[in-house]
Design a protein around this motif. Structure first.
Motif, mmCIF file in Angstrom:
data_model
loop_
_atom_site.group_PDB
_atom_site.id
_atom_site.type_symbol
_atom_site.label_atom_id
_atom_site.label_comp_id
_atom_site.label_asym_id
_atom_site.label_seq_id
_atom_site.Cartn_x
_atom_site.Cartn_y
_atom_site.Cartn_z
ATOM 1 N N ARG A 12 0.841 -1.194 0.000
ATOM 2 C CA ARG A 12 0.000 0.000 0.000
ATOM 3 C C ARG A 12 0.870 1.234 0.000
ATOM 4 N NH1 ARG A 12 -4.740 0.299 4.045
ATOM 5 N NH2 ARG A 12 -5.128 2.070 2.673
ATOM 6 N N THR A 17 0.050 8.662 5.004
ATOM 7 C CA THR A 17 0.339 7.961 6.250
ATOM 8 C C THR A 17 1.127 8.866 7.188
ATOM 9 O OG1 THR A 17 2.361 7.002 5.334
ATOM 10 C CG2 THR A 17 0.347 5.691 5.160
ATOM 11 N N HIS A 21 5.285 6.289 10.613
ATOM 12 C CA HIS A 21 5.041 5.048 9.881
ATOM 13 C C HIS A 21 5.902 5.007 8.620
ATOM 14 C CE1 HIS A 21 0.916 3.923 11.811
ATOM 15 N NE2 HIS A 21 1.821 4.292 12.694
ATOM 16 N N ARG A 50 4.590 -5.115 12.919
ATOM 17 C CA ARG A 50 3.297 -4.961 13.584
ATOM 18 C C ARG A 50 2.811 -3.521 13.522
ATOM 19 N NH1 ARG A 50 4.703 -6.756 18.339
ATOM 20 N NH2 ARG A 50 4.612 -8.897 17.598
ATOM 21 N N LYS A 51 3.727 -2.570 13.627
ATOM 22 C CA LYS A 51 3.364 -1.153 13.630
ATOM 23 C C LYS A 51 2.767 -0.715 12.289
ATOM 24 C CE LYS A 51 5.309 3.407 14.554
ATOM 25 N NZ LYS A 51 6.484 4.124 15.083
ATOM 26 N N VAL A 52 3.322 -1.204 11.186
ATOM 27 C CA VAL A 52 2.871 -0.772 9.855
ATOM 28 C C VAL A 52 2.322 -1.949 9.042
ATOM 29 C CG1 VAL A 52 4.368 1.241 9.723
ATOM 30 C CG2 VAL A 52 5.231 -0.969 8.950
ATOM 31 N N GLY A 53 1.785 -2.930 9.729
ATOM 32 C CA GLY A 53 1.294 -4.142 9.070
ATOM 33 C C GLY A 53 0.208 -3.892 8.041
ATOM 34 N N TYR A 54 -0.543 -2.811 8.198
ATOM 35 C CA TYR A 54 -1.616 -2.499 7.249
ATOM 36 C C TYR A 54 -1.081 -2.071 5.882
ATOM 37 C CZ TYR A 54 -0.677 2.430 8.318
ATOM 38 O OH TYR A 54 -0.071 3.652 8.465
ATOM 39 N N LEU A 55 0.230 -1.824 5.785
ATOM 40 C CA LEU A 55 0.853 -1.443 4.516
ATOM 41 C C LEU A 55 1.587 -2.602 3.855
ATOM 42 C CD1 LEU A 55 2.487 1.887 5.739
ATOM 43 C CD2 LEU A 55 0.433 1.686 4.340
ATOM 44 N N LYS A 57 2.682 -6.933 3.108
ATOM 45 C CA LYS A 57 2.366 -8.348 2.985
ATOM 46 C C LYS A 57 3.565 -9.095 3.531
ATOM 47 C CE LYS A 57 2.784 -10.744 -0.843
ATOM 48 N NZ LYS A 57 2.633 -11.263 -2.184
#
Length: 60
Positions: A12, A17, A21, A50-55, A57
């Motif tokens: 992503r 952001t 991050h 874990r901190k930027v896992g939404y970005l 894979k």
């Protein structure tokens, strides 16, 4: 890829952001979208993921 590494891909965009991050993603060695790096499987690297896992894979 050995059992001691994790493969991380930036999937992503960093646009919009938080600055910390973005710094974390750069600290992981990721430079651009769809860039993949292999990192050692350590607690420090896991925390960054874990901190930027939404970005990301994560494989392995």
């Amino acid at each position: 890829m050995s059992a001691q590494t994790i493969r991380v891909t930036l999937v992503r965009s960093l646009i919009g952001t938080r600055q910390d991050h973005r710094a974390t993603v750069r600290g992981l060695g990721l430079r651009r979208l769809n860039h993949t790096v292999e990192l050692p499987d350590t607690p420090q690297v896991r925390g960054m993921i874990r901190k930027v896992g939404y970005l990301l894979k994560v494989e392995g």
